[in-house]
Design a protein around this motif. Structure first.
Motif, PDB file in Angstrom:
ATOM      1  N   THR A  61      55.588  65.825   3.753  1.00  0.00           N
ATOM      2  CA  THR A  61      55.139  64.985   4.648  1.00  0.00           C
ATOM      3  C   THR A  61      55.550  63.254   4.134  1.00  0.00           C
ATOM      4  OG1 THR A  61      53.131  64.860   3.398  1.00  0.00           O
ATOM      5  CG2 THR A  61      53.696  65.934   5.504  1.00  0.00           C
ATOM      6  N   ALA A  62      55.379  61.956   4.689  1.00  0.00           N
ATOM      7  CA  ALA A  62      54.899  60.266   4.710  1.00  0.00           C
ATOM      8  C   ALA A  62      54.386  60.578   2.816  1.00  0.00           C
ATOM      9  CB  ALA A  62      53.971  59.682   5.218  1.00  0.00           C
ATOM     10  N   GLU A  63      53.154  61.091   3.259  1.00  0.00           N
ATOM     11  CA  GLU A  63      52.820  61.712   1.645  1.00  0.00           C
ATOM     12  C   GLU A  63      53.157  61.918   0.541  1.00  0.00           C
ATOM     13  OE1 GLU A  63      48.619  62.262   3.502  1.00  0.00           O
ATOM     14  OE2 GLU A  63      48.344  60.579   2.280  1.00  0.00           O
ATOM     15  N   GLY A  64      54.192  62.447   0.433  1.00  0.00           N
ATOM     16  CA  GLY A  64      55.225  63.787  -0.263  1.00  0.00           C
ATOM     17  C   GLY A  64      54.500  64.812  -0.873  1.00  0.00           C
ATOM     18  N   LEU A  65      53.864  65.143   0.375  1.00  0.00           N
ATOM     19  CA  LEU A  65      53.439  66.872   0.350  1.00  0.00           C
ATOM     20  C   LEU A  65      54.575  67.928   1.295  1.00  0.00           C
ATOM     21  CD1 LEU A  65      49.723  65.901   1.370  1.00  0.00           C
ATOM     22  CD2 LEU A  65      50.488  66.412  -1.247  1.00  0.00           C
ATOM     23  N   PRO A  66      54.417  69.399   0.866  1.00  0.00           N
ATOM     24  CA  PRO A  66      55.113  70.069   1.836  1.00  0.00           C
ATOM     25  C   PRO A  66      54.889  70.380   2.491  1.00  0.00           C
ATOM     26  CG  PRO A  66      53.945  71.253  -0.259  1.00  0.00           C
ATOM     27  CD  PRO A  66      54.424  69.554  -0.319  1.00  0.00           C
ATOM     28  N   MET A  99      56.773  63.353  12.223  1.00  0.00           N
ATOM     29  CA  MET A  99      57.962  62.917  12.092  1.00  0.00           C
ATOM     30  C   MET A  99      58.752  63.301  10.846  1.00  0.00           C
ATOM     31  SD  MET A  99      57.873  59.995  13.381  1.00  0.00           S
ATOM     32  CE  MET A  99      59.480  59.302  12.796  1.00  0.00           C
ATOM     33  N   PRO A 100      58.652  64.845  10.118  1.00  0.00           N
ATOM     34  CA  PRO A 100      59.267  64.896   9.447  1.00  0.00           C
ATOM     35  C   PRO A 100      60.300  65.632   9.494  1.00  0.00           C
ATOM     36  CG  PRO A 100      57.314  65.136   8.143  1.00  0.00           C
ATOM     37  CD  PRO A 100      56.852  64.917   9.063  1.00  0.00           C
ATOM     38  N   ALA A 101      60.095  66.405  10.863  1.00  0.00           N
ATOM     39  CA  ALA A 101      60.792  67.249  11.228  1.00  0.00           C
ATOM     40  C   ALA A 101      61.875  66.451  12.502  1.00  0.00           C
ATOM     41  CB  ALA A 101      59.737  67.989  12.811  1.00  0.00           C
ATOM     42  N   PHE A 102      61.225  65.323  13.032  1.00  0.00           N
ATOM     43  CA  PHE A 102      62.178  64.630  13.837  1.00  0.00           C
ATOM     44  C   PHE A 102      63.375  63.794  12.454  1.00  0.00           C
ATOM     45  CE2 PHE A 102      62.383  60.024  15.637  1.00  0.00           C
ATOM     46  CZ  PHE A 102      62.835  60.553  17.235  1.00  0.00           C
TER      47      PHE A 102
END
Ligand code: NA
Lengths: 632, 632
Positions: free
Chosen positions: A195-200, A226-229
């Motif tokens: 994620t944007a916060e660097g979490l899994p 967003m991460p998937a996109f």
């Protein structure tokens, strides 16, 4: 005979105001019942209900701290008032009815619980043991269960009726969310995305379920996608499908089910109320009836006495009019059919259409009917007068938008204020004052109150400024708001806008019921939230040197979007803050909070969303839909 | 006579499918009209319409780049097909009708514009001048204006009808937003407050208007409130009032107005369609009528020929049934009243209720009716069979949620697949196959397709894995999705869920119309957005070393929440991205983009919000409300 008349009047009054309280028919009980329904008694009850509710602002954790002794004394006083009110009700209503009514039992239990809790908490406090004031959660019971709150109870009944149908749709909806979560886990869980916060990203099933539930409220869109996109834009299709099915289709289905139920329920309630009204009127008729030929009737004299008792405020001419309608053949008595209609007749607002002479026309007829005066009055009545003032309002709007610093603009404000006062004076000079300030003249009242409040506040501020060289910010704020509110008047000049505005104004009273309903739900959730999440997040003013000031006082929040977005004041540390967090949850489900506290907090947020957004907001929308179909 | 019959059949067919195309009545024109309505011609037209629309994916800025020559050749081909289709239509329809119909003019203008634009763009390209492919915006005109798209045009008409009423409410709403902005400017503008990004808070009137407009969509809640709330919690009251009035009340009023209009419009459309249908049927009757005693009638032989022409697919027994209904006294002819009903009769789905013998029962009667076979069949028909499979599905769900790595679980998947295949085989063994795969047996089709697709994909993947040691991620993804979709079946076992699901399935066709409508709006806005905002923001994969990779390639975005939130892929750099940004705007008005580009971008976002959310989404909700009132 007097006792019978009093009893009949009580029944007619109940029918008029749709009260459904069974009461003893002995003369003493009827008098007590009159006292029970007196507006002073009702207002007092409401005052203490709201005082009791507002205690939460002063108790630990307080917005405005007061000593424990003070708040507990006030609480005991409130509970005493509630007990007296309940005992009064017990005297009025038959004993078996009283004990069968769950409302009364609820209030009694709530009083006992509050007292017990207060005693335990006080005792433990002496030994410095901190315990939970759990009884605060029952305080809204007083608002719901006193007989005055018929509307709020009706709204709650409406919710209870919607429940079974909503449940099935909700289960299907949750099934859909669970299925999509399963797909998300399989599609994204093993991609090592972040994620944007660097979490899994999307690796834990329960967290996915929560994230996707929140996506339905659109609160975490597009962050959750967003991460998937970023990985591949084909994965956006997954979220598009999800949003179409769960946000658009299911949320509309919830609205459809609630609205459908609301309409059905409304029809039943209206039918039931009409039936109860008729039954009471027939009962009143039977008390006063006398034989006249083959039928029973109520004699004119009796009828007049009854109306005087039920509606002491209406004028003689109004009463004669009602009599004329009820006894249209002037037979000197009223038959059963006409008598039953009285409750509805009393509710009709009679606008006295007779043209009253202006008081100035009576006091100084020469001056008032002089040519100059007549010219002035015809000018005020002219459409151009309204248009001129619309232009003035627009110019005023521009001046408000301009910078305050220039002295000319601040003088201009006095000019506008003077112009508005002149407008009101001219109108009162032209139109008969009692007609001008009639009950239905919303806009006239609105203008006058706004202008006089603005005048008072401006004078107050100027006085303060000249004596203490100090601008009171609060007063200035109020003056600003009043000045801007004055601009609303322009809406009334355009026919189409007026129709919409009138519809909106007409639904205000019912919206107050929703206000009560919302208050109850907010209150309960805020109390729970405060006990669960108090102190987890702290707010520090900018430039604070406290440790972890940048992380809302919680090291776990270091570098989180929550802290970076400066959301620290969104906490459950006191009632006002909790209330506002709940409002944000209603609007957009701001659940950053859940991430930073315990996992169970998520259940709290979902529960609140179901109650508030899926049910209450939908009922609110249904209500507005219905109001607009009828009125617009 | 044959010509008359053909013409009558064309009229009846138009009545049956609610087509309203005036056509020449000469035998040649009628034959051309048959060809025009042939499904192959229609499918071809749609194919080229969507091919033309999809060109945007391959043209600069492309998702999948193709040489300019290729795309322009395809475009010319599409335009050629459209011209041929239009010329075909011109042959069919009377000349004066053709030239009066704005649809045809629109298509012609669109073809001309596209060709002109293509020529200019191509010519400039040769001299290396970059110009704008402005004609791409007219491409949706082909989707709307070909006669096939009656439903989409109807939806657009519905929007046009809603416009005047919406406008007044919208003006009032904007007035409210402007007033609140004025108050906000005065209350917060001089406090020197700062946003979370360190920018001045609420100091510019137009920016306040935009921020508060966005607050209505709840996209920037609670961010927009936080600075004022941090300053004093009393200021939260301003935002609470704002949200109640503008988000809750006004948005509900928009829905009320749209829904009201939708219902009114729907009623009119249905009335109009019924009238047109009747007129066409009377016309067809007049072509075929013969005198019989005092009245005109259609003889049975004529009628049968007509039905064979109109509906060649229906069985003899079905046609005899229709005849029996139309000529219920068996007089050998059909009167006008019965004849007119034919269009509706043809639309009724006749479920052939006769119990067909199972083909196995015919081929091997001994085996099929043996005791073992009968026991097996009664077992499959038993409720326990459904329950057993529901349990299997639930266990499968648990296995899917568990970790894939364990070999046992991956073997289990084969077991489940086998179990599902056995279920389908058993059912086909028990129930007559043509009945089992009947038109209305949605769930049987669903199961069978899912399972066979899953089987195919699993085998394909296993083959790939054993031959190349390489898991195809695409195939695995599809298998995952299919396996999860299989779980939906469990919903069908519970009566209440089935009712809701059936309602949802029934509204799918109409939802496709909304899909078309949405596609048109998205297409136009995406094209405009691409021309305006292309390249302003760039997406770099993680770990990129490009300059400004952390700021989305735009130095102005340094330290912005937009870049920090990793929203860089939310850009207008190609059609797919634009489409997804517009989707986000529909859901939550993700306007971070507006902040980082030109001020005028805000107008673009507001325009999109008005068209998409206030109008189209509300029509969609109205449609679901109405569907649920009728069906549920
Ligand atoms: Na939202």
């Amino acid at each position: 005979a007097q006792g019978r008349l009093l009893l009949a009047a009580a029944l007619v009054s109940d029918a008029q105001y749709n009260r459904n309280i069974p009461f003893e028919t002995s003369p003493g009980a009827v008098r007590l019942y009159y006292l029970y329904n007196h507006w002073v008694m009702q207002a007092t009850t409401y005052f203490f209900i709201f005082l009791n509710l507002s205690l939460v602002l002063f108790e630990e954790p307080a917005v405005y701290p007061l000593p424990f002794l003070a708040t507990s004394l006030i609480e005991v006083l409130c509970l005493l008032v509630f007990s007296v009110r309940l005992m009064h009700f017990a005297k009025v209503t038959p004993r078996n009815v009283f004990w069968k009514d769950t409302k009364n039992i609820c209030v009694m239990v709530a009083i006992l619980m509050s007292l017990t809790d207060l005693a335990i908490f006080g005792a433990l406090r002496i030994y410095n043991v901190r315990s939970v004031r759990w009884s605060r959660i029952v305080r809204p019971i007083f608002l719901i269960n006193f007989a005055e709150s018929r509307q709020i109870r009706r709204a709650f009944r409406s919710i209870r009726n919607t429940f079974p149908e909503i449940t099935y749709v909700f289960l299907l909806f949750m099934f859909s969310v669970l299925m999509f979560s399963l797909m998300a886990l399989k599609l994204f869980g093993e991609r090592n995305l972040q994620t944007a916060e660097g979490l899994p990203y999307f690796t834990n099933y329960l967290e996915i379920v929560f994230d996707l539930y929140v996506l339905v409220t659109t609160a975490n869109s597009p962050d959750v996608m967003m991460p998937a996109f970023d990985f591949s834009w084909w994965y956006a299709l997954f979220f598009i499908t999800y949003v179409i099915i769960n946000t658009y289709i299911f949320m509309s289905v919830f609205l459809a089910v609630v609205y459908n139920n609301y309409r059905k329920h409304l029809k039943n309630e209206i039918r039931k109320l009409a039936y109860m009204k008729r039954r009471k009127m027939v009962e009143a008729f039977n008390l006063l009836k006398e034989e006249e030929g083959a039928e029973f009737v109520v004699r004119e004299a009796q009828w007049k006495q009854l109306v005087k008792l039920v509606a002491p405020d209406i004028s003689n001419s109004h009463r004669e009019l009602l009599l004329h309608i009820s006894d249209d053949e002037q037979k000197g008595f009223i038959d059963k059919k006409s008598f039953v209609r009285l409750a509805d007749l009393l509710n009709i607002q009679v606008i006295t259409l007779k043209i009253r002479r202006h008081p100035l026309g009576r006091w100084m007829p020469r001056v008032y009917s002089s040519a100059a005066s007549q010219f002035l009055r015809s000018m005020v009545r002219h459409r151009g007068f309204v248009w001129t003032y619309d232009v003035i309002i627009l110019i005023n709007a521009i001046f408000i938008a301009l910078d305050e610093e220039s002295p000319y603009i601040s003088y201009a404000e006095w000019v506008f204020l003077a112009l508005y006062i002149i407008e009101i004076l001219l109108k009162v000079y032209t139109y008969e004052p009692r007609t001008f300030f009639g009950k239905n003249q919303f806009w006239n009242w609105f203008d006058t109150l706004i202008i006089f409040a603005a005048l008072t506040a401006t004078i107050l501020n100027t006085t303060l400024k000249s004596t203490t060289e100090y601008n009171s910010q609060q007063i200035l704020d109020i003056v600003f708001i009043l000045r801007v509110l004055r601009l609303i008047r322009i809406v009334d000049s355009i026919q189409r806008f007026r129709v919409i505005m009138n519809t909106l104004i007409n639904i205000v009273p019912t919206m107050l019921t929703f206000g009560g309903l919302t208050l109850v739900v907010y209150y309960v959730f805020a109390i729970i939230g405060m006990e669960l999440f108090q102190g987890k997040i702290q707010f520090f003013p900018a430039n604070s040197n406290a440790p972890h000031a940048l992380e809302c006082g919680n090291p776990a929040l270091k570098d989180s979007m929550f802290a970076r977005g400066k959301y620290c004041k969104n906490n459950f540390n006191n009632f006002a803050s909790s209330f506002i967090v709940l409002l944000e949850l209603t609007v957009v489900n701001q659940c950053g909070f859940a991430k930073v506290t315990v996992q169970a907090a998520k259940l709290y947020f979902i529960a609140f969303h179901i109650v508030m957004v899926i049910i209450i907001v939908n009922i609110f929308v249904s209500f507005i839909l219905e109001a607009f179909f009828v009125e617009y």
